[in-house]
Scaffold this active site. Sequence first.
Site, PDB file in Angstrom:
ATOM      1  N   CYS A 118       0.867  -1.183   0.000  1.00  0.00           N
ATOM      2  CA  CYS A 118       0.000   0.000   0.000  1.00  0.00           C
ATOM      3  C   CYS A 118       0.905   1.235   0.000  1.00  0.00           C
ATOM      4  O   CYS A 118       2.077   1.143  -0.368  1.00  0.00           O
ATOM      5  CB  CYS A 118      -0.975  -0.022   1.185  1.00  0.00           C
ATOM      6  SG  CYS A 118      -0.224   0.186   2.814  1.00  0.00           S
ATOM      7  N   SER A 178      -1.638  -2.763   3.838  1.00  0.00           N
ATOM      8  CA  SER A 178      -0.754  -3.891   3.500  1.00  0.00           C
ATOM      9  C   SER A 178      -0.374  -4.754   4.704  1.00  0.00           C
ATOM     10  O   SER A 178      -0.374  -5.980   4.579  1.00  0.00           O
ATOM     11  CB  SER A 178       0.464  -3.429   2.702  1.00  0.00           C
ATOM     12  OG  SER A 178       1.211  -2.460   3.387  1.00  0.00           O
TER      13      SER A 178
END
Length: 161
Positions: free
Chosen positions: A11, A18
């Site tokens: 991310c 993430s």
Amino acid sequence: MSKPTRVLFVCMGNICRSPTAEGAFRKLHRELAPQLRIEADSAGTHAYHIGEPPDIRSQAAALKRGVDISRHRGRQATFQDFHEFDYVIAMDSDNLRRLQAIRPKEARGQLRLLLEYAPQAGALDVPDPYYGGPGGFERVLDLVEQGGRGLLEDIRKHHKL
């Protein structure tokens, strides 16, 4: 013995989506396909939070579902990740574009959006919950669990298990 399949979730800052995806995926792996040799990690496309733990709201939401991400520390994705990971999985289209820009031409890892593995989700981007309320972190968990299940199934098919 075959080497493990390596998955990297990415991310922006590596403190919300993430690490949540990494933790949820690890749990799904343990519960649904422990026979598969899989390693998971996460990273961010930006250097904002290198060395920092996940956002406390991400940690709390994940822990409610039995996922402890408190030991994770943020790191930035590198071009080397494309050589070390079989799957590089972006949380949204913006981060996918950033990853495409640093991906070496000879990279072996697949680069895809997580929700490509969850067509039933009705979206391709996992929204960033950072500036929203607690409901956003729950939504992220719902989406990464759906995507994680689909990704796990893709890995299982690839290994014919």
